[in-house]
Motif scaffolding. Structure first.
Motif, PDB file in Angstrom:
ATOM      1  N   ARG A  51      42.589  54.827  43.684  1.00 16.89           N
ATOM      2  CA  ARG A  51      42.754  54.187  42.384  1.00 16.89           C
ATOM      3  C   ARG A  51      43.174  52.734  42.642  1.00 16.89           C
ATOM      4  O   ARG A  51      44.291  52.340  42.360  1.00 16.89           O
ATOM      5  N   ALA A  52      42.270  51.938  43.201  1.00 17.36           N
ATOM      6  CA  ALA A  52      42.604  50.551  43.536  1.00 17.36           C
ATOM      7  C   ALA A  52      42.705  49.688  42.275  1.00 17.36           C
ATOM      8  O   ALA A  52      43.549  48.808  42.194  1.00 17.36           O
ATOM      9  N   ASP A  53      41.863  49.906  41.295  1.00 19.83           N
ATOM     10  CA  ASP A  53      41.885  49.248  39.990  1.00 19.83           C
ATOM     11  C   ASP A  53      42.104  47.735  40.078  1.00 19.83           C
ATOM     12  O   ASP A  53      41.292  47.029  40.622  1.00 19.83           O
ATOM     13  N   ASP A  54      43.209  47.237  39.512  1.00 20.24           N
ATOM     14  CA  ASP A  54      43.444  45.797  39.406  1.00 20.24           C
ATOM     15  C   ASP A  54      44.204  45.206  40.585  1.00 20.24           C
ATOM     16  O   ASP A  54      44.432  43.993  40.620  1.00 20.24           O
ATOM     17  N   GLY A  55      44.605  46.006  41.527  1.00 21.83           N
ATOM     18  CA  GLY A  55      45.387  45.506  42.655  1.00 21.83           C
ATOM     19  C   GLY A  55      44.655  44.487  43.519  1.00 21.83           C
ATOM     20  O   GLY A  55      45.201  43.416  43.809  1.00 21.83           O
ATOM     21  N   PRO A  56      43.425  44.773  43.963  1.00 26.04           N
ATOM     22  CA  PRO A  56      42.724  43.810  44.818  1.00 26.04           C
ATOM     23  C   PRO A  56      42.492  42.447  44.166  1.00 26.04           C
ATOM     24  O   PRO A  56      42.750  41.420  44.804  1.00 26.04           O
ATOM     25  N   PRO A  57      42.033  42.375  42.911  1.00 25.54           N
ATOM     26  CA  PRO A  57      41.877  41.038  42.316  1.00 25.54           C
ATOM     27  C   PRO A  57      43.207  40.302  42.168  1.00 25.54           C
ATOM     28  O   PRO A  57      43.272  39.089  42.368  1.00 25.54           O
ATOM     29  N   TYR A  58      44.261  41.031  41.838  1.00 23.31           N
ATOM     30  CA  TYR A  58      45.573  40.392  41.705  1.00 23.31           C
ATOM     31  C   TYR A  58      46.009  39.788  43.043  1.00 23.31           C
ATOM     32  O   TYR A  58      46.431  38.630  43.115  1.00 23.31           O
ATOM     33  N   LEU A  59      45.927  40.575  44.109  1.00 20.24           N
ATOM     34  CA  LEU A  59      46.323  40.073  45.426  1.00 20.24           C
ATOM     35  C   LEU A  59      45.429  38.917  45.873  1.00 20.24           C
ATOM     36  O   LEU A  59      45.904  37.957  46.498  1.00 20.24           O
ATOM     37  N   THR A  60      44.142  39.005  45.558  1.00 19.57           N
ATOM     38  CA  THR A  60      43.213  37.934  45.915  1.00 19.57           C
ATOM     39  C   THR A  60      43.601  36.634  45.229  1.00 19.57           C
ATOM     40  O   THR A  60      43.677  35.582  45.873  1.00 19.57           O
ATOM     41  N   LEU A  61      43.863  36.701  43.932  1.00 22.90           N
ATOM     42  CA  LEU A  61      44.282  35.494  43.209  1.00 22.90           C
ATOM     43  C   LEU A  61      45.602  34.950  43.746  1.00 22.90           C
ATOM     44  O   LEU A  61      45.776  33.734  43.880  1.00 22.90           O
ATOM     45  N   LEU A  62      46.517  35.837  44.054  1.00 24.42           N
ATOM     46  CA  LEU A  62      47.815  35.422  44.573  1.00 24.42           C
ATOM     47  C   LEU A  62      47.670  34.675  45.897  1.00 24.42           C
ATOM     48  O   LEU A  62      48.194  33.567  46.077  1.00 24.42           O
ATOM     49  N   VAL A  63      46.930  35.244  46.822  1.00 20.98           N
ATOM     50  CA  VAL A  63      46.786  34.648  48.153  1.00 20.98           C
ATOM     51  C   VAL A  63      45.928  33.380  48.104  1.00 20.98           C
ATOM     52  O   VAL A  63      46.308  32.346  48.666  1.00 20.98           O
ATOM     53  N   VAL A  64      44.796  33.449  47.429  1.00 20.40           N
ATOM     54  CA  VAL A  64      43.913  32.279  47.370  1.00 20.40           C
ATOM     55  C   VAL A  64      44.611  31.129  46.647  1.00 20.40           C
ATOM     56  O   VAL A  64      44.513  29.974  47.074  1.00 20.40           O
ATOM     57  N   GLY A  65      45.336  31.427  45.590  1.00 22.35           N
ATOM     58  CA  GLY A  65      46.076  30.384  44.894  1.00 22.35           C
ATOM     59  C   GLY A  65      47.115  29.715  45.767  1.00 22.35           C
ATOM     60  O   GLY A  65      47.320  28.495  45.699  1.00 22.35           O
ATOM     61  N   HIS A  66      47.767  30.500  46.614  1.00 17.99           N
ATOM     62  CA  HIS A  66      48.780  29.931  47.511  1.00 17.99           C
ATOM     63  C   HIS A  66      48.166  29.172  48.688  1.00 17.99           C
ATOM     64  O   HIS A  66      48.846  28.391  49.350  1.00 17.99           O
ATOM     65  N   ILE A  67      46.914  29.409  48.962  1.00 15.11           N
ATOM     66  CA  ILE A  67      46.216  28.635  50.002  1.00 15.11           C
ATOM     67  C   ILE A  67      45.630  27.364  49.396  1.00 15.11           C
ATOM     68  O   ILE A  67      45.806  26.258  49.917  1.00 15.11           O
ATOM     69  N   ILE A  68      44.918  27.520  48.273  1.00 16.61           N
ATOM     70  CA  ILE A  68      44.195  26.406  47.661  1.00 16.61           C
ATOM     71  C   ILE A  68      45.146  25.378  47.035  1.00 16.61           C
ATOM     72  O   ILE A  68      44.926  24.170  47.142  1.00 16.61           O
ATOM     73  N   GLY A  69      46.209  25.842  46.389  1.00 17.28           N
ATOM     74  CA  GLY A  69      47.128  24.920  45.712  1.00 17.28           C
ATOM     75  C   GLY A  69      47.692  23.845  46.629  1.00 17.28           C
ATOM     76  O   GLY A  69      47.521  22.642  46.372  1.00 17.28           O
ATOM     77  N   PRO A  70      48.368  24.219  47.707  1.00 14.80           N
ATOM     78  CA  PRO A  70      48.883  23.192  48.624  1.00 14.80           C
ATOM     79  C   PRO A  70      47.776  22.370  49.288  1.00 14.80           C
ATOM     80  O   PRO A  70      47.952  21.167  49.525  1.00 14.80           O
ATOM     81  N   ALA A  71      46.632  23.010  49.569  1.00 14.05           N
ATOM     82  CA  ALA A  71      45.518  22.263  50.174  1.00 14.05           C
ATOM     83  C   ALA A  71      45.010  21.190  49.213  1.00 14.05           C
ATOM     84  O   ALA A  71      44.682  20.070  49.638  1.00 14.05           O
ATOM     85  N   MET A  72      44.940  21.519  47.921  1.00  8.41           N
ATOM     86  CA  MET A  72      44.516  20.534  46.920  1.00  8.41           C
ATOM     87  C   MET A  72      45.485  19.359  46.872  1.00  8.41           C
ATOM     88  O   MET A  72      45.059  18.196  46.838  1.00  8.41           O
ATOM     89  N   LEU A  73      46.761  19.662  46.865  1.00  5.97           N
ATOM     90  CA  LEU A  73      47.776  18.608  46.807  1.00  5.97           C
ATOM     91  C   LEU A  73      47.690  17.686  48.030  1.00  5.97           C
ATOM     92  O   LEU A  73      47.686  16.460  47.905  1.00  5.97           O
ATOM     93  N   PHE A  74      47.591  18.306  49.204  1.00  2.72           N
ATOM     94  CA  PHE A  74      47.497  17.508  50.438  1.00  2.72           C
ATOM     95  C   PHE A  74      46.237  16.652  50.433  1.00  2.72           C
ATOM     96  O   PHE A  74      46.287  15.451  50.714  1.00  2.72           O
TER      97      PHE A  74
END
Length: 129
Positions: A51-74
């Motif tokens: 029953r993976a449901d919404d877990g994978p998209p949530y984790l994906t957004l969390l991790v990608v956001g934490h990678i892309i956000g600082p990279a955008m700023l830099f």
């Protein structure tokens, strides 16, 4: 495997991140991009209980956001790119990272559920929530 067998959580997570069967680590867990197989082709472990449901998209957004956000700023402060170049680079990077992480996080969540005997894993054919 009987219910008394210990299922190592760390191993199940690692196998899930590799999109492999959490039981044997050899068979493929996914038959399509995100579709989990009903049974492992190698060891026969039932995987349809997940029953993976919404877990994978949530984790994906969390991790990608934490990678892309600082990279955008830099990148913006270091190179001051044009808005179009900035959007193309970071929209493309976010898309590629999301597509790469999503099946791995789905596999990881199925592995966690298998190791913890959640949703029918390890309980015979009875689905226990």
């Amino acid at each position: 495997m009987s219910q008394t067998d210990d299922r190592e959580m760390r191993t199940a997570i690692w196998r899930g991140l590799r999109c492999k069967c959490p039981n044997c680590g050899e068979g493929a867990m996914l038959r399509n991009y995100l579709k989990v197989r009903d049974h492992c082709d190698t060891c026969g472990e039932a995987l349809h209980h997940h029953r993976a449901d919404d877990g994978p998209p949530y984790l994906t957004l969390l991790v990608v956001g934490h990678i892309i956000g600082p990279a955008m700023l830099f990148y913006y402060t270091a190179y001051e790119p044009s808005p179009l170049a900035f959007m193309v680079i970071f929209m493309g990077a976010a898309t590629v990272l999301s597509l790469w992480f999503l099946p791995r996080f789905k596999g990881m969540i199925v592995g966690v559920q298998w190791a913890a005997r959640m949703h029918g894993f390890g309980h015979g054919d009875a689905a226990v929530d």
